[in-house]
Enzyme design. Structure first.
Site, short mmCIF file in Angstrom:
data_model
loop_
_atom_site.label_atom_id
_atom_site.label_comp_id
_atom_site.label_asym_id
_atom_site.label_seq_id
_atom_site.Cartn_x
_atom_site.Cartn_y
_atom_site.Cartn_z
N ASP A 99 -5.66 -3.38 -2.62
CA ASP A 99 -4.67 -3.08 -1.60
C ASP A 99 -4.09 -4.35 -0.96
O ASP A 99 -4.82 -5.20 -0.45
CB ASP A 99 -5.36 -2.23 -0.53
CG ASP A 99 -4.38 -1.47 0.34
OD1 ASP A 99 -3.38 -2.07 0.76
OD2 ASP A 99 -4.63 -0.28 0.61
N SER A 130 0.85 -1.19 0.00
CA SER A 130 0.00 0.00 0.00
C SER A 130 0.89 1.24 0.00
O SER A 130 1.80 1.33 -0.81
CB SER A 130 -0.96 -0.06 1.19
OG SER A 130 -2.01 0.87 1.04
#
Length: 309
Positions: free
Chosen positions: A174, A49
């Site tokens: 993510d 991320s």
């Protein structure tokens, strides 16, 4: 551009892990700057991320780009808002942020030559939507620059807030939805590392609470039930990884950098507040640099070599 000698890891036996956390990456970037100043160059770097953006800036030895990535960029009208979300581009305009900013005349110019010359082993983690598998892309997957930034975007694609990212025909979101909750400890251990320097974006003692509306997630992700399951499992996975890191710290195998304070959330857009978090992190990183170097077995040094504007 640094020479080949400059890019040799000073801590080749240590894995550096950057946690995600959206705009809490302003903290990670302050620590990153202090690490570059202290010549802490690890032999393995993993990011998930927002941590994948930190990986890019660390591997390219570019503290200034780091600060721009998590402080200055929030002032750009192209960064994203409700209008871009309504148009299907996301609350954070991820295509622009990750794939349209790295050229020489763009907001976040990337020294890709230094990035590719860096001999450190790199891992960027993304979550595969159709089967819920965690994928870690390595150095060979991160070239050319378009492939790199596409994967950084995929790793950073927060469900609902950003449109799903497709890499080589496969949908990703993510990497924080993976089995470690967004901390690439599993990848480092799988690659044979047993000593870790970990930059976290929550205060020591933080624990993630359970999801309150599981039915909502199941309804929103009917197309990808693996994503819904991962969202529900994430608090437990994340907390278990924190417990594992604290045990490694007790064993003397991990140095954990927690924020002294974390006054912002992952969606923060106020540049003044982001700059304040960055400045506090830089001061903390400089304060902790001698202890980090001692943990790594590096000789003491006091000079600063990086001073981004």
């Amino acid at each position: 551009m640094p020479t080949a000698t400059d890019l040799i890891p000073t801590a080749p036996d240590t894995a550096l892990i950057f946690e995600g956390g959206g705009m809490r990456g302003s903290f990670s970037t302050g620590i990153l700057t202090a690490l570059l100043e202290a010549e802490v160059f690890c032999g393995w770097v993993g990011g998930i991320s927002a941590g994948s953006s930190c990986l890019v800036n660390y591997a390219s030895r570019d503290a200034e780009r780091g600060r721009r990535s998590f402080v200055d960029i929030a002032a750009d009208p192209r960064f994203g808002d409700l209008r871009t979300w309504v148009r299907g581009k996301g609350m954070f305009h991820s295509e622009w942020i990750y794939e349209q900013t790295s050229g020489p005349d763009e907001p976040l110019p990337l020294d890709y030559a230094t990035f590719t010359a860096n001999p450190a082993q790199l891992r960027v983690g993304g979550f595969r939507c159709f089967d819920g598998e965690m994928v870690y892309w390595g150095n060979e997957d991160l070239q050319p620059v378009g492939a790199l930034m596409k994967r950084v975007r995929a790793s950073s694609t927060m469900p609902l807030l950003m449109p799903i990212t497709t890499v080589d025909g496969v949908d990703f979101v993510d990497g924080a939805l993976g089995p470690t909750g967004g901390i690439a400890l599993d990848a480092a251990e799988d690659d044979g590392f047993s000593k870790f320097l970990v930059v976290l974006t929550r205060e020591r003692g933080y624990r993630k609470g359970a999801v309150r509306t599981p039915r909502t997630f199941r309804a929103l992700f009917r197309r990808y039930p693996a994503v819904a399951r991962a969202l529900l499992a994430r608090p437990g996975n994340y907390n278990a990884t924190l417990d594992r890191l604290l045990e490694l710290e007790r064993q003397g195998r991990a140095y954990l950098v927690f924020p002294d304070a974390m006054p912002i959330e992952n969606s923060e857009r106020n540049v003044t507040r982001l700059a304040s978090v960055y400045d506090a992190a830089l001061a903390q990183g400089r304060r902790e640099a001698p202890a980090i170097r001692e943990f790594l077995g590096l000789p003491g040094r006091t000079s600063h070599i990086v001073s981004p504007a």
